[in-house]
Design an enzyme around this catalytic site. Structure first.
Site, PDB file in Angstrom:
ATOM      1  N   GLN B 181       0.823  -1.221   0.000  1.00 26.19           N
ATOM      2  CA  GLN B 181       0.000   0.000   0.000  1.00 26.19           C
ATOM      3  C   GLN B 181       0.851   1.262   0.000  1.00 26.19           C
ATOM      4  O   GLN B 181       0.344   2.349  -0.255  1.00 26.19           O
ATOM      5  CB  GLN B 181      -0.932   0.017   1.223  1.00 26.19           C
ATOM      6  CG  GLN B 181      -1.946  -1.099   1.266  1.00 26.19           C
ATOM      7  CD  GLN B 181      -3.055  -0.940   0.231  1.00 26.19           C
ATOM      8  OE1 GLN B 181      -3.302   0.147  -0.293  1.00 26.19           O
ATOM      9  NE2 GLN B 181      -3.719  -2.028  -0.094  1.00 26.19           N
ATOM     10  N   GLY B 202       2.004  -4.520  -8.284  1.00 29.45           N
ATOM     11  CA  GLY B 202       1.790  -3.577  -9.381  1.00 29.45           C
ATOM     12  C   GLY B 202       0.402  -2.964  -9.433  1.00 29.45           C
ATOM     13  O   GLY B 202       0.254  -1.764  -9.640  1.00 29.45           O
ATOM     14  N   HIS B 203      -0.618  -3.794  -9.199  1.00 30.60           N
ATOM     15  CA  HIS B 203      -1.973  -3.304  -9.478  1.00 30.60           C
ATOM     16  C   HIS B 203      -2.479  -2.288  -8.474  1.00 30.60           C
ATOM     17  O   HIS B 203      -3.536  -1.713  -8.657  1.00 30.60           O
ATOM     18  CB  HIS B 203      -2.948  -4.483  -9.612  1.00 30.60           C
ATOM     19  CG  HIS B 203      -3.334  -5.132  -8.323  1.00 30.60           C
ATOM     20  ND1 HIS B 203      -4.548  -4.915  -7.730  1.00 30.60           N
ATOM     21  CD2 HIS B 203      -2.662  -5.972  -7.513  1.00 30.60           C
ATOM     22  CE1 HIS B 203      -4.610  -5.615  -6.612  1.00 30.60           C
ATOM     23  NE2 HIS B 203      -3.477  -6.272  -6.459  1.00 30.60           N
ATOM     24  N   CYS B 326     -19.792  -9.418   6.690  1.00 27.66           N
ATOM     25  CA  CYS B 326     -20.513  -9.851   5.492  1.00 27.66           C
ATOM     26  C   CYS B 326     -19.716  -9.620   4.217  1.00 27.66           C
ATOM     27  O   CYS B 326     -20.038 -10.176   3.191  1.00 27.66           O
ATOM     28  CB  CYS B 326     -21.835  -9.115   5.412  1.00 27.66           C
ATOM     29  SG  CYS B 326     -22.967  -9.728   6.637  1.00 27.66           S
TER      30      CYS B 326
END
Lengths: 141, 393
Positions: B181, B202-203, B326
């Site tokens: 991050q 990378g993404h 959830c």
């Protein structure tokens, strides 16, 4: 999470939301720690569910199962309402993701808890009629 | 005034045109195998070498210290298991990490624990920060590795990495950081900050999915991750993902060329969003506001369940995420929020909005125009909210 169109329909436009100030039976199941609480209010007249409302704290599936369960038992006799199963709720919603099946269990239990409350108010022990509602199996609290 | 707002940049990011442009030749005519001797192969090898230089330069490392992987999780697994298995031979079977790491680190530690390693999980403060003194106190004679994330993926808190790096170097313990991050958002210099191993993906910074890297300081020898050909110095075999690696390098180059300028712009948006949301009754910002990634907003709204909130935001064209049980696929809410001491019911009502280079003031104002109404709507039908209000009176 892949929800059916039916679930999304009931989530975005839930039926029977609210409270009944003069309810004849109120049932609450689930707990905040698990992330879902369902509360159902019943108006009963001549052994029939003449009105029903709910309030739910929970995910999309919890709101959708509450909505469709209230639709399914509105206008029904108590006997028929007691026959409502979580399986029927799942089918009516065109299925639920496996992780969300417990929401349908909660909906069934909420209906039963409200009917149990109705009997208790009449001075009748609900257990032989409604059965043991118990805790949602998914909750470990 | 409906619009589409992508505010989940900590989950993944859009590939930028310059990254795609850099990749295109290697997806079309530049299909050579970098191990081949002819010019088509040599061109690919040259591109890989350049990419390695670029990634190394962005981290203050040497090209020979960069190993390309399939992403952040692979890099974390390799670093942690690699160090553990290597140093176990010298009797060092203790590893230190924090309770709120990414699962790529936590589950790797779990797997090592099952093998007989001893793992110390450090707590974090209620603001989501690891204390350097806790790391110091946990280090033992047999400690093989300290692994602390650079910045938390859910609440965006930036950890005291240079201080932990210095401490570990002084104590002679290897230090790994999951910087997935942080890269591109925080200035990183592995030499100055005494980082021995660093994972990146990378993404998260506008490169494609399926590519990442592990920085391994020269002198540290890890076992091979994949046996096979001679790629990545025979450590991680398999024909290189040339296009992906070139894309990763271009993305890192772009991001690291102007960290401060980009961070300043995104921070402004973040603060506008936080300040616009906090007036909603009974909500709180999760994680330290100061030591925080430029784009991270994480707020808990009492009486509301996170997944329902996300579905409503999606109905309004807003992509966000939550630490609710959830959405985690389990029954427990986010381990990160619980580690801050948040009660379960409050953790269920969390909303993470992560802004990035493509977001605008209009996006933020649109989010601010939607969220209060959705919260109000969900609270109106929430028996939990009813109870909270009743207790207030």
């Amino acid at each position: 999470m892949l929800y059916s169109d039916k679930v999304m329909e009931h989530f975005t436009n839930p039926h029977n939301v609210g409270e009944l100030p003069d309810a004849d039976g109120i049932g609450e199941v689930g707990n905040a720690k698990c992330g879902d609480i369902m509360k159902m209010y019943l108006k009963i007249d001549g052994g029939k569910i003449t009105d029903i409302k709910f309030k739910t704290f929970g995910c999309g599936a919890a709101i959708a199962t509450s909505s469709i369960a209230t639709d399914m038992i509105k206008g029904q006799t108590i006997e028929d309402a007691l026959k409502l199963t979580n399986k029927a709720v799942v089918e009516a919603l065109d299925g639920l993701p496996p992780a969300k099946i417990h929401c349908s269990v909660l909906a069934e239990q909420a209906v039963k808890a409200a009917l149990a409350d109705y009997y208790r108010r009449q001075g009748i022990d609900p257990t032989p009629i409604v059965g043991d509602i118990g805790e949602c199996e998914a909750c470990h609290v | 005034m409906s619009r589409f707002v992508y505010a989940d940049n900590a989950a993944t990011t859009k590939i930028t045109p310059n990254v795609l442009d850099a990749m295109m030749p290697w997806l079309t005519e530049g299909y050579g195998n970098a191990s081949s001797i002819y010019s088509k192969g040599r061109e690919a090898l040259r591109a890989l070498n350049e990419a390695r230089e670029t990634v190394a330069a962005a981290l203050g490392a040497q090209a020979g210290e960069i190993y390309f992987t399939s992403g952040g999780s692979e890099a974390d697994n390799w670093a942690i298991k690699g160090v553990a298995h290597t140093l176990a031979k010298k009797g060092k079977r203790h590893l230190i990490t924090s309770v709120f790491e990414h699962h790529a680190v936590l589950h790797t530690m779990d797997s090592l624990r099952k093998e007989g390693f001893e793992i110390t999980l450090l707590p974090v403060t209620d603001k989501g920060l690891v204390r350097v003194e806790d790391v110091a106190a946990a280090i033992r004679e047999d400690t093989a590795l300290v692994s602390i994330m650079y910045a938390n993926n859910e609440i965006g808190t930036i950890q005291p990495i240079p201080e932990i790096g210095k401490l570990c170097r002084e104590k002679g313990v290897l230090f790994h950081t999951d910087a997935v991050q942080a890269v591109g958002n925080v200035p990183i210099d592995v030499k100055e900050q005494n980082i021995d191993l660093l994972s990146l993906s990378g993404h998260k910074l506008h490169a494609p999915k399926g590519v990442g890297a592990l920085y391994i300081r020269r002198g540290i020898v890890l076992p091979n991750l994949i046996d096979g050909g001679a790629q990545e110095k025979s450590k991680r075999a398999g024909t290189e993902n040339v296009a992906g690696i070139v894309g990763l390098a271009e993305a890192i180059r772009t991001a690291c060329t102007d960290i401060e300028g980009r961070a300043a712009r995104v921070k402004k948006l973040r603060d506008r969003l936080i300040d616009g949301l906090l007036p909603i009754p009974r909500c709180c910002l999760n994680g330290d506001r100061e030591h925080r990634l430029p784009g991270n907003v994480n707020i808990s709204f009492e009486g509301v369940e996170g997944e329902a909130l996300l579905l409503w935001l999606d109905q309004n064209g807003i992509c966000a995420s939550s630490g609710s049980a959830c959405t985690s696929g389990s029954l427990d809410p986010s381990h990160v929020l619980i580690s801050l001491g948040l009660p379960h019911e409050v953790a269920h009502g969390s909303l993470r909005l992560t802004l990035g280079d493509f977001n605008t003031v209009e996006d933020v104002d649109y989010i601010l125009s939607v969220v209060p109404g959705v919260i109000e709507r969900l609270r109106a039908m929430s028996p939990l909210w009813e109870r909270i209000i009743a207790n207030e009176k």
